[in-house]
Design an enzyme around this catalytic site. Structure first.
Site, PDB file in Angstrom:
ATOM      1  N   LYS A  48     -69.667 -37.031 -11.772  1.00 31.48           N
ATOM      2  CA  LYS A  48     -68.819 -37.751 -10.819  1.00 31.48           C
ATOM      3  C   LYS A  48     -69.333 -37.604  -9.407  1.00 31.48           C
ATOM      4  O   LYS A  48     -69.126 -38.467  -8.573  1.00 31.48           O
ATOM      5  CB  LYS A  48     -67.415 -37.141 -10.837  1.00 31.48           C
ATOM      6  CG  LYS A  48     -66.546 -37.681 -11.902  1.00 31.48           C
ATOM      7  CD  LYS A  48     -65.116 -37.370 -11.568  1.00 31.48           C
ATOM      8  CE  LYS A  48     -64.541 -36.378 -12.533  1.00 31.48           C
ATOM      9  NZ  LYS A  48     -64.467 -35.038 -12.002  1.00 31.48           N
ATOM     10  N   LYS A  51     -77.008 -34.031 -16.028  1.00 34.66           N
ATOM     11  CA  LYS A  51     -75.838 -34.590 -16.710  1.00 34.66           C
ATOM     12  C   LYS A  51     -75.213 -35.686 -15.865  1.00 34.66           C
ATOM     13  O   LYS A  51     -75.302 -35.675 -14.630  1.00 34.66           O
ATOM     14  CB  LYS A  51     -74.820 -33.489 -17.041  1.00 34.66           C
ATOM     15  CG  LYS A  51     -74.019 -32.980 -15.876  1.00 34.66           C
ATOM     16  CD  LYS A  51     -72.764 -32.246 -16.325  1.00 34.66           C
ATOM     17  CE  LYS A  51     -71.898 -32.028 -15.084  1.00 34.66           C
ATOM     18  NZ  LYS A  51     -70.491 -32.077 -15.271  1.00 34.66           N
ATOM     19  N   LYS A  78     -73.742 -25.904  -7.649  1.00 32.38           N
ATOM     20  CA  LYS A  78     -72.988 -26.603  -6.606  1.00 32.38           C
ATOM     21  C   LYS A  78     -73.152 -25.938  -5.250  1.00 32.38           C
ATOM     22  O   LYS A  78     -73.225 -26.617  -4.230  1.00 32.38           O
ATOM     23  CB  LYS A  78     -71.499 -26.695  -6.976  1.00 32.38           C
ATOM     24  CG  LYS A  78     -71.240 -27.662  -8.112  1.00 32.38           C
ATOM     25  CD  LYS A  78     -69.798 -28.131  -8.172  1.00 32.38           C
ATOM     26  CE  LYS A  78     -69.665 -29.185  -9.266  1.00 32.38           C
ATOM     27  NZ  LYS A  78     -68.311 -29.709  -9.390  1.00 32.38           N
TER      28      LYS A  78
HETATM   29  P1  ATP Z   1     -68.580 -33.093 -11.208  1.00 38.28           P
HETATM   30  O1  ATP Z   1     -69.903 -33.457 -11.751  1.00 38.28           O
HETATM   31  O2  ATP Z   1     -68.212 -33.791  -9.970  1.00 38.28           O
HETATM   32  O3  ATP Z   1     -68.342 -31.628 -11.181  1.00 38.28           O
HETATM   33  P2  ATP Z   1     -67.706 -33.951 -13.736  1.00 38.28           P
HETATM   34  O4  ATP Z   1     -68.198 -35.329 -13.858  1.00 38.28           O
HETATM   35  O5  ATP Z   1     -68.435 -32.856 -14.419  1.00 38.28           O
HETATM   36  O6  ATP Z   1     -67.522 -33.639 -12.220  1.00 38.28           O
HETATM   37  P3  ATP Z   1     -65.175 -32.789 -14.450  1.00 38.28           P
HETATM   38  O7  ATP Z   1     -63.854 -33.162 -13.910  1.00 38.28           O
HETATM   39  O8  ATP Z   1     -65.756 -31.565 -13.890  1.00 38.28           O
HETATM   40  O9  ATP Z   1     -66.211 -33.975 -14.234  1.00 38.28           O
HETATM   41  O10 ATP Z   1     -65.143 -32.740 -16.023  1.00 38.28           O
HETATM   42  C1  ATP Z   1     -64.083 -33.176 -16.833  1.00 38.28           C
HETATM   43  C2  ATP Z   1     -64.437 -33.116 -18.297  1.00 38.28           C
HETATM   44  O11 ATP Z   1     -65.498 -34.014 -18.604  1.00 38.28           O
HETATM   45  C3  ATP Z   1     -64.910 -31.746 -18.781  1.00 38.28           C
HETATM   46  O12 ATP Z   1     -64.406 -31.507 -20.073  1.00 38.28           O
HETATM   47  C4  ATP Z   1     -66.402 -31.870 -18.828  1.00 38.28           C
HETATM   48  O13 ATP Z   1     -67.002 -30.985 -19.728  1.00 38.28           O
HETATM   49  C5  ATP Z   1     -66.552 -33.319 -19.266  1.00 38.28           C
HETATM   50  N1  ATP Z   1     -67.828 -33.864 -18.793  1.00 38.28           N
HETATM   51  C6  ATP Z   1     -68.221 -34.012 -17.517  1.00 38.28           C
HETATM   52  N2  ATP Z   1     -69.443 -34.552 -17.445  1.00 38.28           N
HETATM   53  C7  ATP Z   1     -69.832 -34.766 -18.729  1.00 38.28           C
HETATM   54  C8  ATP Z   1     -71.005 -35.312 -19.334  1.00 38.28           C
HETATM   55  N3  ATP Z   1     -71.997 -35.760 -18.589  1.00 38.28           N
HETATM   56  N4  ATP Z   1     -71.063 -35.391 -20.674  1.00 38.28           N
HETATM   57  C9  ATP Z   1     -70.038 -34.951 -21.452  1.00 38.28           C
HETATM   58  N5  ATP Z   1     -68.908 -34.419 -20.945  1.00 38.28           N
HETATM   59  C10 ATP Z   1     -68.795 -34.318 -19.606  1.00 38.28           C
END
Ligand code: ATP
Ligand code: LTN
Length: 330
Positions: free
Chosen positions: A200, A197, A114
Site C-alpha cells: 500500500k 511485495k 520501514k
Molecule cells: P504497507 O505495505 O503499507 O505496510 P500492506 O499493503 O502490507 O501495507 P497491511 O495493512 O499492512 O497492508 O496488511 C494487511 C493484510 O494484507 C495482512 O494480512 C498482510 O499480510 C496482507 N498483505 C499485505 N501485502 C500483501 C501481499 N503483497 N501479498 C499477500 N498478502 C499481503
C-alpha cells in the site's frame, strides 16, 4: 456452524487496498467466516505509526470498511470495527510492553525495513512498538487463528512468544494464537518488481492493483507488468515475475498453478497477461461496484462500525481485566 473458536485479523487504513490484501487476507476471511467467531479490525492506530493526513485517514477508514463489506464479510456474523474505538487495545499494549524485550523488537524485519526507508533516527517510537500493539489486538480477543499474508509471520511468532511469557509470569491468561497463512496468494509481489511485495505504501501506483481501480486501469497495469526473460509460461525460481502472475491467476480463479501452466503451454507471456488482465478486472468489478455504492452512505458505514466497536469492547473488557488483575493492578 460456529465453533466458538475465534479469528482476529486487521488491515491498516493507510493507503489503497490492493490485490495482495485481498488474496492474502480478506478473501480468506470471507471464505471461512461461517466456521468461526470473527473480529475484523481496521487498525487505525497502526496506521498512525507513520505520518497520516487526518482527513485522508478518516476517508480511508470508511473505504476499508466498505471493502470488507463489499467482499462479503457479513456484519451479523463478524464484528467489524475500528481499533481506536476500543481503548482496551492501547491499554493492553502498555501491559505487554512491560514483558516485551527491546532485543526481540529490534529484530523485527518490518521495522527494520520501514525505519530504514525514512531514516532510523526519525522513525517513531510507535513504529518500533507496532508489533506489541498487534499482539494486543490478537490476545485481547483470545483469538485462536489469525489469517494473514506471509509478511506477518514474524509478528505472529512474537505474539505467541509474548502470550507464553505473560502466561508463564502471571498465570494462564491468553490463548496462544496460530497463524493461518495459505499457500496461494499469501505473498503477492509488486507488478514492477517481483522481488518486492505488493504494498500500500508503494509510491508507484503501477506496482499494485488497487481494489478500487477501474477495470481498464487493471487491464493496463497487468499488461505493463514486468516479465522475465524466455517465453515459456512456467512458475520456476528463475522466473519470479511470471510465477507471481501465475500465483495471482490461481488466487483469482481457484485453479492450481500447474493447471494454468498447462493451459498456456505453447503460448507466450502476452497471452497470459491478456487473459489475466481480464480475470482480475472482471473478478474485482463486483467488489468495486458494491464498495462504491456503500461509500455513498457514510452514515450507514459509521453505524456498522459503532455497533462493531460496542461488541468488540464487550469481548475485550474481561481479557484486559484479568491481565490487569494478574499483574497486580485494580
Ligand atoms: P504497507 O505495505 O503499507 O505496510 P500492506 O499493503 O502490507 O501495507 P497491511 O495493512 O499492512 O497492508 O496488511 C494487511 C493484510 O494484507 C495482512 O494480512 C498482510 O499480510 C496482507 N498483505 C499485505 N501485502 C500483501 C501481499 N503483497 N501479498 C499477500 N498478502 C499481503
Ligand atoms: N500488522 C498487520 C496488520 C495488523 C494485524 C493485526 C493483522 C494489525 N493488527 C492483528 C492480524 C492481526 C499488517 O498486515 N501489517
Amino acid at each position: 456452524m460456529q465453533s466458538g473458536r475465534r479469528v482476529f485479523s486487521g488491515i491498516q487504513p493507510s493507503g489503497n487496498l490492493h490485490l495482495g490484501n485481498y488474496l492474502g487476507a480478506i478473501n480468506n476471511w470471507v471464505r471461512q467466516q461461517e466456521e468461526y467467531d470473527n473480529f475484523f479490525c481496521i487498525v487505525d492506530l497502526h496506521a498512525l505509526t507513520v505520518p497520516q493526513d487526518p482527513k485522508e485517514l478518516r476517508a480511508k477508514t470508511r473505504e476499508v470498511a466498505a471493502l470488507y463489506l463489499a467482499a462479503g464479510i457479513d456484519p451479523e456474523r463478524c464484528v467489524i470495527f475500528r481499533q481506536s474505538q476500543v481503548p482496551e487495545h492501547a491499554e493492553l499494549t502498555w501491559l505487554l510492553n512491560c514483558v516485551a524485550r527491546f532485543g526481540e523488537l529490534s529484530r523485527m524485519t518490518q521495522f527494520k525495513d520501514k525505519a530504514q526507508r525514512g531514516g532510523t533516527e526519525t522513525a517513531s517510537v510507535a513504529l518500533f512498538d507496532y508489533p506489541v500493539l498487534m499482539a494486543a489486538d490478537i490476545l485481547l480477543y483470545n483469538a485462536h487463528s489469525v489469517p494473514v499474508g506471509e509478511d506477518q509471520r514474524q509478528h505472529l511468532e512474537l505474539t505467541r512468544t509474548l502470550a507464553r511469557r505473560f502466561n508463564h509470569l502471571y498465570g494462564e491468561t491468553f490463548v496462544v494464537p496460530e497463524p493461518m497463512i495459505l499457500e496461494t496468494g499469501a505473498r503477492v509481489m509488486a507488478l514492477d518488481d517481483p522481488e518486492a511485495k505488493m504494498s500500500k505504501s508503494s509510491p508507484s501506483p503501477g506496482s499494485y492493483i488497487a481494489l478500487l481501480d477501474e477495470p481498464e486501469t487493471v487491464r493496463r497495469k497487468v499488461r505493463r507488468a514486468k516479465t522475465d526473460s524466455g517465453s515459456e509460461v512456467k512458475a520456476i525460481l528463475e522466473k519470479p515475475a511470471i510465477t507471481n502472475l501465475l500465483d495471482i491467476y490461481a488466487g483469482m480463479t481457484g485453479r492450481s498453478v500447474p493447471e494454468i501452466e498447462e493451459r498456456y503451454a505453447g503460448k507466450g507471456y502476452g497471452d497470459l497477461k491478456k487473459d489475466l488482465g481480464e480475470v482480475v478486472a472482471e473478478g474485482l468489478l463486483p467488489l468495486r461496484e458494491r464498495a462504491l455504492e456503500l461509500l455513498d452512505d457514510p452514515a450507514e458505514l459509521d453505524g456498522i462500525l459503532e455497533d462493531g466497536a460496542e461488541r468488540a469492547r464487550a469481548a475485550a473488557r474481561p481479557t484486559l481485566a484479568s491481565a490487569r488483575t494478574r499483574m497486580g493492578l485494580g
